[in-house]
Structure formats: C-alpha cells, structure tokens
Enzyme design. Structure first.
Site, PDB file in Angstrom:
ATOM      1  N   VAL A  26       0.857  -1.201   0.000  1.00 41.66           N
ATOM      2  CA  VAL A  26       0.000   0.000   0.000  1.00 41.66           C
ATOM      3  C   VAL A  26       0.890   1.248   0.000  1.00 41.66           C
ATOM      4  O   VAL A  26       0.717   2.171  -0.810  1.00 41.66           O
ATOM      5  CB  VAL A  26      -0.930   0.001   1.244  1.00 41.66           C
ATOM      6  CG1 VAL A  26      -1.555   1.365   1.461  1.00 41.66           C
ATOM      7  CG2 VAL A  26      -2.006  -1.076   1.119  1.00 41.66           C
ATOM      8  N   GLY A 107     -14.897  -8.277  11.585  1.00 43.70           N
ATOM      9  CA  GLY A 107     -15.290  -7.201  12.497  1.00 43.70           C
ATOM     10  C   GLY A 107     -14.706  -5.863  12.073  1.00 43.70           C
ATOM     11  O   GLY A 107     -15.376  -4.826  12.153  1.00 43.70           O
ATOM     12  N   ASP A 131      -8.596 -16.583   9.444  1.00 40.55           N
ATOM     13  CA  ASP A 131      -9.818 -17.401   9.415  1.00 40.55           C
ATOM     14  C   ASP A 131     -10.339 -17.701   8.002  1.00 40.55           C
ATOM     15  O   ASP A 131     -11.128 -18.631   7.830  1.00 40.55           O
ATOM     16  CB  ASP A 131     -10.940 -16.704  10.203  1.00 40.55           C
ATOM     17  CG  ASP A 131     -10.579 -16.469  11.655  1.00 40.55           C
ATOM     18  OD1 ASP A 131      -9.701 -17.195  12.170  1.00 40.55           O
ATOM     19  OD2 ASP A 131     -11.158 -15.558  12.276  1.00 40.55           O
ATOM     20  N   GLY A 189      -3.627 -35.664   6.804  1.00 44.62           N
ATOM     21  CA  GLY A 189      -4.158 -37.029   6.757  1.00 44.62           C
ATOM     22  C   GLY A 189      -4.891 -37.372   8.035  1.00 44.62           C
ATOM     23  O   GLY A 189      -4.804 -38.500   8.536  1.00 44.62           O
ATOM     24  N   ALA A 190      -5.620 -36.417   8.581  1.00 40.18           N
ATOM     25  CA  ALA A 190      -6.363 -36.652   9.831  1.00 40.18           C
ATOM     26  C   ALA A 190      -7.498 -37.648   9.598  1.00 40.18           C
ATOM     27  O   ALA A 190      -7.962 -37.819   8.463  1.00 40.18           O
ATOM     28  CB  ALA A 190      -6.927 -35.336  10.353  1.00 40.18           C
ATOM     29  N   LYS A 217      -6.627 -49.248  12.855  1.00 43.90           N
ATOM     30  CA  LYS A 217      -5.859 -48.076  13.294  1.00 43.90           C
ATOM     31  C   LYS A 217      -5.914 -47.970  14.805  1.00 43.90           C
ATOM     32  O   LYS A 217      -6.985 -48.053  15.406  1.00 43.90           O
ATOM     33  CB  LYS A 217      -6.460 -46.790  12.718  1.00 43.90           C
ATOM     34  CG  LYS A 217      -6.067 -46.498  11.304  1.00 43.90           C
ATOM     35  CD  LYS A 217      -6.507 -45.072  10.981  1.00 43.90           C
ATOM     36  CE  LYS A 217      -6.402 -44.797   9.507  1.00 43.90           C
ATOM     37  NZ  LYS A 217      -6.881 -43.477   9.160  1.00 43.90           N
ATOM     38  N   SER A 219      -4.280 -45.283  16.427  1.00 44.63           N
ATOM     39  CA  SER A 219      -4.207 -43.872  16.806  1.00 44.63           C
ATOM     40  C   SER A 219      -4.994 -43.044  15.801  1.00 44.63           C
ATOM     41  O   SER A 219      -5.207 -43.471  14.668  1.00 44.63           O
ATOM     42  CB  SER A 219      -2.755 -43.403  16.819  1.00 44.63           C
ATOM     43  OG  SER A 219      -2.277 -43.362  15.497  1.00 44.63           O
ATOM     44  N   ARG A 259      -1.171 -17.750  14.755  1.00 44.36           N
ATOM     45  CA  ARG A 259      -1.203 -16.400  14.177  1.00 44.36           C
ATOM     46  C   ARG A 259       0.179 -15.832  13.908  1.00 44.36           C
ATOM     47  O   ARG A 259       0.315 -14.791  13.261  1.00 44.36           O
ATOM     48  CB  ARG A 259      -1.971 -15.462  15.120  1.00 44.36           C
ATOM     49  CG  ARG A 259      -3.469 -15.653  15.122  1.00 44.36           C
ATOM     50  CD  ARG A 259      -4.205 -14.346  14.941  1.00 44.36           C
ATOM     51  NE  ARG A 259      -3.950 -13.401  15.980  1.00 44.36           N
ATOM     52  CZ  ARG A 259      -4.778 -13.115  16.984  1.00 44.36           C
ATOM     53  NH1 ARG A 259      -5.941 -13.738  17.076  1.00 44.36           N
ATOM     54  NH2 ARG A 259      -4.480 -12.223  17.867  1.00 44.36           N
TER      55      ARG A 259
HETATM   56  O1  F6P Z   1      -9.960 -13.766  13.890  1.00 48.19           O
HETATM   57  C1  F6P Z   1      -8.706 -14.290  14.124  1.00 48.19           C
HETATM   58  C2  F6P Z   1      -8.679 -15.087  15.404  1.00 48.19           C
HETATM   59  O2  F6P Z   1      -7.386 -15.621  15.579  1.00 48.19           O
HETATM   60  C3  F6P Z   1      -9.739 -16.190  15.511  1.00 48.19           C
HETATM   61  O3  F6P Z   1      -9.376 -17.350  14.806  1.00 48.19           O
HETATM   62  C4  F6P Z   1      -9.836 -16.382  16.988  1.00 48.19           C
HETATM   63  O4  F6P Z   1     -11.092 -16.886  17.345  1.00 48.19           O
HETATM   64  C5  F6P Z   1      -9.638 -14.987  17.522  1.00 48.19           C
HETATM   65  O5  F6P Z   1      -8.954 -14.257  16.514  1.00 48.19           O
HETATM   66  C6  F6P Z   1      -8.850 -14.888  18.798  1.00 48.19           C
HETATM   67  O6  F6P Z   1      -8.830 -13.565  19.184  1.00 48.19           O
HETATM   68  P1  F6P Z   1      -7.904 -12.954  20.329  1.00 48.19           P
HETATM   69  O7  F6P Z   1      -6.506 -12.895  19.817  1.00 48.19           O
HETATM   70  O8  F6P Z   1      -8.472 -11.597  20.563  1.00 48.19           O
HETATM   71  O9  F6P Z   1      -8.004 -13.874  21.494  1.00 48.19           O
END
Ligand code: F6P
Length: 326
Positions: A26, A107, A131, A189-190, A217, A219, A259
């Site tokens: 940006v 949000g 998400d 592969g869950a 299986k 496990s 994250r």
């Molecule tokens: O929206 C991203 C996110 O990591 C969601 O997956 C999770 O529910 C939320 O934020 C967690 O938020 P905070 O970091 O405020 O606990």
C-alpha cells in the site's frame, strides 16, 4: 470527488502473517503515485487517539518477511460508538487524510462499513485474517501461513499419537469458520475434522468413532474447529472419555501460535497484489469495496457483501477427507 493527496492505512482485529507485506505494498504503490501515506497505529484505537505517523519507502523496508503487524493492532470497542467514529473522522481531517485502507477481518471491515455510511471518506478493505471467512475472496492474508503452521504442528503430534496409540483432538482457530480445520485435516491425513459448517443431525463424534476410526488403526487425529458454543476439543475429549473409555485420549489446543511466524510465499504475494490493487482502485475512483482474489484474479467486492454473506465451505472437501481417511 475530492482529489486524493494523502491516504491512511491501519491494521485491525487479530493480526495475520502477511499484514506487513500489505502495508508495504500500500505504502510503496501510493508513494509511486505521488501520494503521502500516514500509518495509523493500533487500528481504530489509534484512529480515535490520533496516533498517526508518516510512512516512507524506507519505513517499510525489511518488513515483507515479518509476522505480526508493524502498525500494531487492536479490537476497538470505542469505534463501535458514534462518538468514537466522530473522533476518528476529526483526526482524518486534522491529518489531511483523504482515503483510508483498512486491513483486517470481518469485524474490522464491519466497522469500516459503518464509518463509510456516516462520513464522506473513501475506504478500501483488504482481507487480513487467518480465518479465511470473508465472502468474495478465495483466500485472505494470513490464512495460508496459519494453515502451514497447523500442518507443521500436527505432523509432530502424529508422531507421539502413533507411538502411544492415542486419539488426539487438536483444536484450531477459525472463529465460526471451518476452513483452517477442514483443509489442515486433509493436509495432515487426519481421521476426521469437526467443523461448524457441518452441523447436521448426525453426531460428528459418533460418526468418527463408528465409521471413521478404522479397526486396524490404533491412533487417530481429529481436528476440531474452535467453537465456544459446543466447547471445542475439550468437549469432544470428555465425551470420548465418558462414552468410549477404552480409548486413550489427549487434547492439544494450538492457540495463538497459529497467528505468528513469517508469512508464506503465497501470503506475501497475495498481500502484495491486494495492497497494490487497493491503490489502483482508489485511482479508479472506487470506494467502500474489499479487494479480493478469485481464481487468481483480483476482484472488487462491496464491503457489505464481504462481511454479511456466509462464505460457504466446498462440500467436496468434506467428502475428500471422509474418503481418504477410511
Ligand atoms: O480472527 C482471528 C482469530 O485468531 C480467531 O481465529 C480467533 O477466534 C480470535 O482471533 C482470537 O482472538 P484474540 O486474539 O483476541 O483472542
């Protein structure tokens, strides 16, 4: 329409890997076009407080590979009030900001939508959330990195699950969306994924135990999408302990490590393309849209559509996992 000379950029809501690449794109595209760029710190909180600082080509150097957000972020309660938004607009006027780029999730873009309805300021949203729950874009900035982080972690859990013949319920983020859960389940592969989009009359846990847990299986890995409503992975582990005591069960909640980290190449490229496109969109006179990606092409999505419509999960992904986990 007022000529744009200065833009503001902020990150809001949960941070996501690739946000820095978006800020960089940006900033550099705006400067390339002769505009000034104001970085707004701590999302809408900084917009309200007047926490603005000019960004230059140099101030975004050496950031493309960094996780988190150099502008910091917040979830602002005050921006949800009319007074908070009034203070925000006053600050945009004070700092001479003619247009705003908001990088964030559902949000944050909902806040942008309210702001754009009340004040005459062009806003462009960039989908920044792990998400992947924004409608109108195939992917969001941070989603690919988080998915890869989950895969790396669950591969490690698999080693110990196999060694001990245990069932692991691994809880992943996603808020109300199961994209991270469903796709990571396929990638590791869950044996099953429990996601909010698949809430039918069928009990997903029973289905897994009776059909999914192959007799040979010993496990299993079950990826559970976080869900405050039904209690997430802990809830399912408790149920197995009570209803099927013959199984040895453990829970891992991956939490906020999903994250963090350096963004994947895919997220860096996505963020760079979307950031570049946000300035192009302003140059075209666009406003109140989110920039998305569909089938590899940049698209413009009205912000209200991006936040209001539920993004559907491809049902084929559910079938793929069901068939491949037999
Ligand atoms: O929206 C991203 C996110 O990591 C969601 O997956 C999770 O529910 C939320 O934020 C967690 O938020 P905070 O970091 O405020 O606990």
């Amino acid at each position: 329409m007022k000529e744009i000379k200065t833009i503001g950029v902020l990150t809001s809501g949960g941070d996501a890997p690739g946000m820095n690449a978006a800020i960089r794109a940006v900033t550099r595209t705006a400067i390339y076009n002769g505009w000034k760029v104001m970085g707004i710190y701590r999302g809408y909180e900084g917009l309200i407080a007047g926490d603005f600082k000019e960004l230059t080509t140099e101030s975004v150097s050496n950031t493309i590979q960094r996780g988190g957000t150099i502008l910091k972020t917040a979830r602002s309660q005050e921006f949800m009030t009319a007074e908070g938004r009034q203070k925000s607009f006053d600050n945009l006027v004070k700092f001479g900001v003619d247009a705003l780029i908001v990088i964030g999730g559902n949000g944050s873009l909902a806040g942008a939508q309210d702001f754009a309805r009340e004040y005459d300021i062009p806003i462009i949203g960039l989908p920044g959330t792990i998400d992947n729950d924004l409608y109108g874009t195939d992917s969001t900035i941070g989603y690919d990195t988080a998915l890869n982080t989950i895969v790396e972690c669950v591969d490690k859990i698999r080693d110990t699950a196999t060694s001990h013949d245990r069932i692991f319920f691994v809880e992943v983020m996603g808020r109300d969306a199961g994209f991270l859960a469903q796709n990571s389940a396929i990638a590791v592969g869950a044996e099953a994924a429990i996601i909010p989009e698949d809430k039918t009359d069928i009990d997903q846990l029973e289905q897994f135990i009776n059909h999914g847990k192959r007799k040979s299986k010993n496990s299993s890995i079950v990826i559970v999408s976080e869900s405050p409503k039904d209690g997430g992975a802990m809830h399912y582990a408790e149920r197995v302990r009570k209803e099927y005591p013959q199984y040895d069960v453990r829970v891992t909640i991956l939490g906020h490590l999903q994250r963090g980290g350096s963004p994947s190449a895919e997220d860096r490229i996505l963020a760079s393309r979307l950031g570049y496109a946000s300035i192009e969109a302003l140059l075209e006179g666009q406003r109140n849209i989110m920039i998305g990606i569909q089938n590899g092409q940049v698209v413009y999505v009205p912000i209200d559509k991006a936040i209001k419509k539920d993004k559907p999960i491809d049902r084929e992904l559910i079938n793929v996992l069901a068939v491949l986990s037999i």
